[in-house]
Scaffold this active site. Sequence first.
Site, PDB file in Angstrom:
ATOM      1  N   TYR A 191       0.847  -1.207   0.000  1.00 20.31           N
ATOM      2  CA  TYR A 191       0.000   0.000   0.000  1.00 20.31           C
ATOM      3  C   TYR A 191       0.879   1.252   0.000  1.00 20.31           C
ATOM      4  O   TYR A 191       0.675   2.164  -0.818  1.00 20.31           O
ATOM      5  CB  TYR A 191      -0.888  -0.047   1.246  1.00 20.31           C
TER       6      TYR A 191
HETATM    7  N1  LIG Z   1      -9.284   5.995   5.636  1.00 20.54           N
HETATM    8  C1  LIG Z   1      -8.032   6.229   5.918  1.00 20.54           C
HETATM    9  O1  LIG Z   1      -7.590   6.114   7.068  1.00 20.54           O
HETATM   10  C2  LIG Z   1      -7.076   6.688   4.842  1.00 20.54           C
HETATM   11  C3  LIG Z   1      -5.793   7.090   5.226  1.00 20.54           C
HETATM   12  C4  LIG Z   1      -4.897   7.505   4.264  1.00 20.54           C
HETATM   13  C5  LIG Z   1      -5.263   7.528   2.932  1.00 20.54           C
HETATM   14  N2  LIG Z   1      -6.512   7.133   2.577  1.00 20.54           N
HETATM   15  C6  LIG Z   1      -6.847   7.158   1.153  1.00 20.54           C
HETATM   16  O2  LIG Z   1      -8.049   7.870   0.987  1.00 20.54           O
HETATM   17  C7  LIG Z   1      -8.752   7.368  -0.159  1.00 20.54           C
HETATM   18  C8  LIG Z   1     -10.186   7.052   0.222  1.00 20.54           C
HETATM   19  O3  LIG Z   1     -10.173   6.080   1.253  1.00 20.54           O
HETATM   20  P1  LIG Z   1     -11.467   5.711   2.115  1.00 20.54           P
HETATM   21  O4  LIG Z   1     -10.976   5.448   3.473  1.00 20.54           O
HETATM   22  O5  LIG Z   1     -12.543   6.686   1.902  1.00 20.54           O
HETATM   23  O6  LIG Z   1     -11.842   4.310   1.430  1.00 20.54           O
HETATM   24  P2  LIG Z   1     -13.229   3.460   1.423  1.00 20.54           P
HETATM   25  O7  LIG Z   1     -14.121   3.926   2.506  1.00 20.54           O
HETATM   26  O8  LIG Z   1     -12.818   2.031   1.380  1.00 20.54           O
HETATM   27  O9  LIG Z   1     -13.897   3.874   0.026  1.00 20.54           O
HETATM   28  C9  LIG Z   1     -13.209   3.515  -1.147  1.00 20.54           C
HETATM   29  C10 LIG Z   1     -13.943   4.056  -2.359  1.00 20.54           C
HETATM   30  O10 LIG Z   1     -13.149   3.725  -3.507  1.00 20.54           O
HETATM   31  C11 LIG Z   1     -13.980   3.086  -4.457  1.00 20.54           C
HETATM   32  N3  LIG Z   1     -13.215   2.146  -5.259  1.00 20.54           N
HETATM   33  C12 LIG Z   1     -12.502   1.059  -4.853  1.00 20.54           C
HETATM   34  N4  LIG Z   1     -11.946   0.446  -5.914  1.00 20.54           N
HETATM   35  C13 LIG Z   1     -12.325   1.154  -7.014  1.00 20.54           C
HETATM   36  C14 LIG Z   1     -12.094   1.028  -8.393  1.00 20.54           C
HETATM   37  N5  LIG Z   1     -11.363   0.002  -8.888  1.00 20.54           N
HETATM   38  N6  LIG Z   1     -12.649   1.925  -9.246  1.00 20.54           N
HETATM   39  C15 LIG Z   1     -13.408   2.946  -8.777  1.00 20.54           C
HETATM   40  N7  LIG Z   1     -13.663   3.122  -7.467  1.00 20.54           N
HETATM   41  C16 LIG Z   1     -13.129   2.233  -6.596  1.00 20.54           C
HETATM   42  C17 LIG Z   1     -15.084   2.422  -3.653  1.00 20.54           C
HETATM   43  O11 LIG Z   1     -16.211   2.206  -4.520  1.00 20.54           O
HETATM   44  P3  LIG Z   1     -17.287   1.008  -4.262  1.00 20.54           P
HETATM   45  O12 LIG Z   1     -18.059   1.433  -3.064  1.00 20.54           O
HETATM   46  O13 LIG Z   1     -18.117   0.976  -5.481  1.00 20.54           O
HETATM   47  O14 LIG Z   1     -16.491  -0.236  -4.033  1.00 20.54           O
HETATM   48  C18 LIG Z   1     -15.317   3.470  -2.571  1.00 20.54           C
HETATM   49  O15 LIG Z   1     -16.180   4.482  -3.050  1.00 20.54           O
HETATM   50  C19 LIG Z   1      -7.940   6.160  -0.647  1.00 20.54           C
HETATM   51  O16 LIG Z   1      -7.110   6.539  -1.719  1.00 20.54           O
HETATM   52  C20 LIG Z   1      -7.103   5.790   0.572  1.00 20.54           C
HETATM   53  O17 LIG Z   1      -5.907   5.132   0.214  1.00 20.54           O
HETATM   54  C21 LIG Z   1      -7.422   6.724   3.490  1.00 20.54           C
END
Ligand SMILES: NC(=O)c1ccc[n+]([C@@H]2O[C@H](COP(=O)([O-])OP(=O)(O)OC[C@H]3O[C@@H](n4cnc5c(N)ncnc54)[C@H](OP(=O)(O)O)[C@@H]3O)[C@@H](O)[C@H]2O)c1
Length: 245
Positions: free
Chosen positions: A153
Amino acid sequence: MSLNGKVAIVTGASRGIGRQVAIQLAQSGAKVVVNYSSNQEKADEVVNTIEQSGGEAAAIRADISKVSEVEALFSETLERFGRLDILVNNAGIMECTAIADVTEEMFDRYFAINVKGTYFACQQAMKHMAKGGTIVNFSTSISGAMLPTYSVYAATKGAVEQLTRQLAKEFGPKDIVINCIAPGQVSTELFLNGKSEELINSYRRMNAFGRLGEPEDIANAIELLVDDKARWITGQTIRVNGGFN
Ligand SMILES: NC(=O)c1ccc[n+]([C@@H]2O[C@H](COP(=O)([O-])OP(=O)(O)OC[C@H]3O[C@@H](n4cnc5c(N)ncnc54)[C@H](OP(=O)(O)O)[C@@H]3O)[C@@H](O)[C@H]2O)c1
């Protein structure tokens, strides 16, 4: 800040951080494309939430790991709304896996979604984004902590940070800024899934405020980056993590 007349694509906006970014950009006046890969019901709920507050949005399915689907996402956006001003490359996947258990399939899937998806969405923005546009990519603050089980990651996010730096000078002549947000631990499915309450509490204690980040904390930072006053900021990674590192 007013985003009236502007059009935004937020990838992965069916839930988590992307959902909140889509809602806040729409509240500021942008027309928003709510991209998702599988969760149509949740994407439709985001669109309904935006429309009920008087905003305009459309849910468009595209698996961003496939270049043809990224291209279709942009062409459908242009057909529907006629222009593109903001791209938030939020979609991403994360699971904690020790190196011994990482498979080739897993490695390729991480790079396909987190890196290739972001890269080819940027390529579409180069072709279609209006002058004065803004791109926000997504990294993570976890890279700085060098924690075990995050190697693949963190490697994908390192690539995203570097491609953001590299592309700044290609986008500059088009008057487009491109930056990267690196959140700390945010209360979403991606972070919470599979973690014990004890582990989550230990993460709460690692930042300056003793709580997890909320999607609003990250969406607020993105609102700063899309403001006209932020246009001298490009090619940067901004850690939005409550002082985690
Ligand atoms: N949460 C954290 O602590 C954290 C920390 C650092 C960075 N981030 C980054 O922040 C971003 C958002 O994270 P999050 O925590 O909001 O994640 P999340 O709650 O798991 O949501 C992920 C989203 O990405 C979509 N997705 C996954 N695979 C996809 C694909 N192949 N094509 C199009 N859409 C796709 C999902 O769509 P579906 O619902 O349709 O599957 C969902 O809308 C990511 O880049 C993550 O690496 C998050």
